[in-house]
Every structure is written in structure tokens, then in C-alpha cells.
Design a protein around this motif. Sequence first.
Motif, short mmCIF file in Angstrom:
data_model
loop_
_atom_site.label_atom_id
_atom_site.label_comp_id
_atom_site.label_asym_id
_atom_site.label_seq_id
_atom_site.Cartn_x
_atom_site.Cartn_y
_atom_site.Cartn_z
N ASP A 1 3.14 -9.27 -15.63
CA ASP A 1 2.28 -8.89 -14.50
C ASP A 1 1.67 -7.51 -14.73
OD1 ASP A 1 1.12 -8.23 -12.08
OD2 ASP A 1 2.94 -8.56 -10.90
N LEU B 1 9.37 -9.25 -15.79
CA LEU B 1 8.35 -9.30 -14.75
C LEU B 1 7.21 -8.33 -15.05
CD1 LEU B 1 10.58 -9.48 -11.53
CD2 LEU B 1 9.38 -11.36 -12.69
N ALA B 2 7.55 -7.16 -15.56
CA ALA B 2 6.53 -6.16 -15.89
C ALA B 2 5.62 -6.64 -17.02
CB ALA B 2 7.20 -4.85 -16.27
N TYR C 1 2.46 -4.93 -11.99
CA TYR C 1 3.86 -4.77 -11.60
C TYR C 1 4.18 -3.34 -11.17
CZ TYR C 1 8.95 -4.73 -11.90
OH TYR C 1 10.27 -4.58 -11.61
N TYR C 2 3.88 -2.38 -12.02
CA TYR C 2 4.22 -0.99 -11.71
C TYR C 2 3.35 -0.42 -10.59
CZ TYR C 2 7.56 -0.92 -15.48
OH TYR C 2 8.63 -1.19 -16.29
N ARG D 1 2.40 -2.08 -7.96
CA ARG D 1 3.06 -2.54 -6.74
C ARG D 1 4.36 -1.78 -6.49
NH1 ARG D 1 1.22 -7.32 -8.33
NH2 ARG D 1 3.18 -8.19 -9.05
N LYS D 2 5.10 -1.51 -7.55
CA LYS D 2 6.35 -0.76 -7.39
C LYS D 2 6.09 0.65 -6.83
CE LYS D 2 10.04 -2.23 -8.89
NZ LYS D 2 11.12 -2.88 -8.15
#
Length: 119
Positions: free
Chosen positions: A105, A101-102, A108-109, A111-112
Motif C-alpha cells: 500500500d 501491508l506497507a 500506508y505510512y 494513513r499511519k
Amino acid sequence: LLSSRGWDAVIKDLQTKTSKPSVLALRDYFPYWQKGGQHGPYGKLLPVDPADHRCHPIFFDDNITLDAEDTKIVDVRDKTGKALWPLYAQRYYISRAEPLLAVADDNYYIRKVEEIEHN
């Protein structure tokens, strides 16, 4: 960190290395982790200071186990060296990363981090 000896020296060295926005990659010592049954207290160290609101360390790893008993790969401790309760650590300091996923996207990080900061 290779030259650090003792808890206080390790903490000071890490604080120096992360005193500005940064990324730090740590590699575990697999034989020690394996001998410890592949549990968090034998994993990669993440020292945190819950009272320090200037710095929010977040540890991402694809091997983090999200359960009440163990983090599996991360040893989260406060500045005195006391281990943090796994559920507390999972809510505020560690996040399971999904590599596929990372890669797919770019955000990704981001959003995390936002998810953890929202807690």
C-alpha cells in the motif's frame, strides 16, 4: 550522531539533522538492547519535545509492543532525558509498522501519520 557526546549534544545533533522535513534511520545496538532484556529503555532513542508543535517526530517499527508497560524497541524521552510513559508515547510518537501491508500500500505510512496526528 557518532561524534555526539552527552545528552545535550545528542539532542542538538538530532535537531540539526531533522530541522527540515526528513526521514532518519537509526540502528539499535543489539547487544545493549538484548542485555537489557529487550525493553524500551535499552532500545532506539526517540527524543521528543511535547511543547514543540513545529515538529512531530513519529517512530515506526515492526517490533514495537503496544502495551502499558513497555514499548519493547523504542526509548522515548523528553528533551530533559526523562522517559515518557509508554501509553503516552504510543499515542503520540510511536507506531507499529506492518512491513507486508506497507509494501502493498503506497499510502500506508501517510494513513499511519494521519492516525497519530488525529490523536
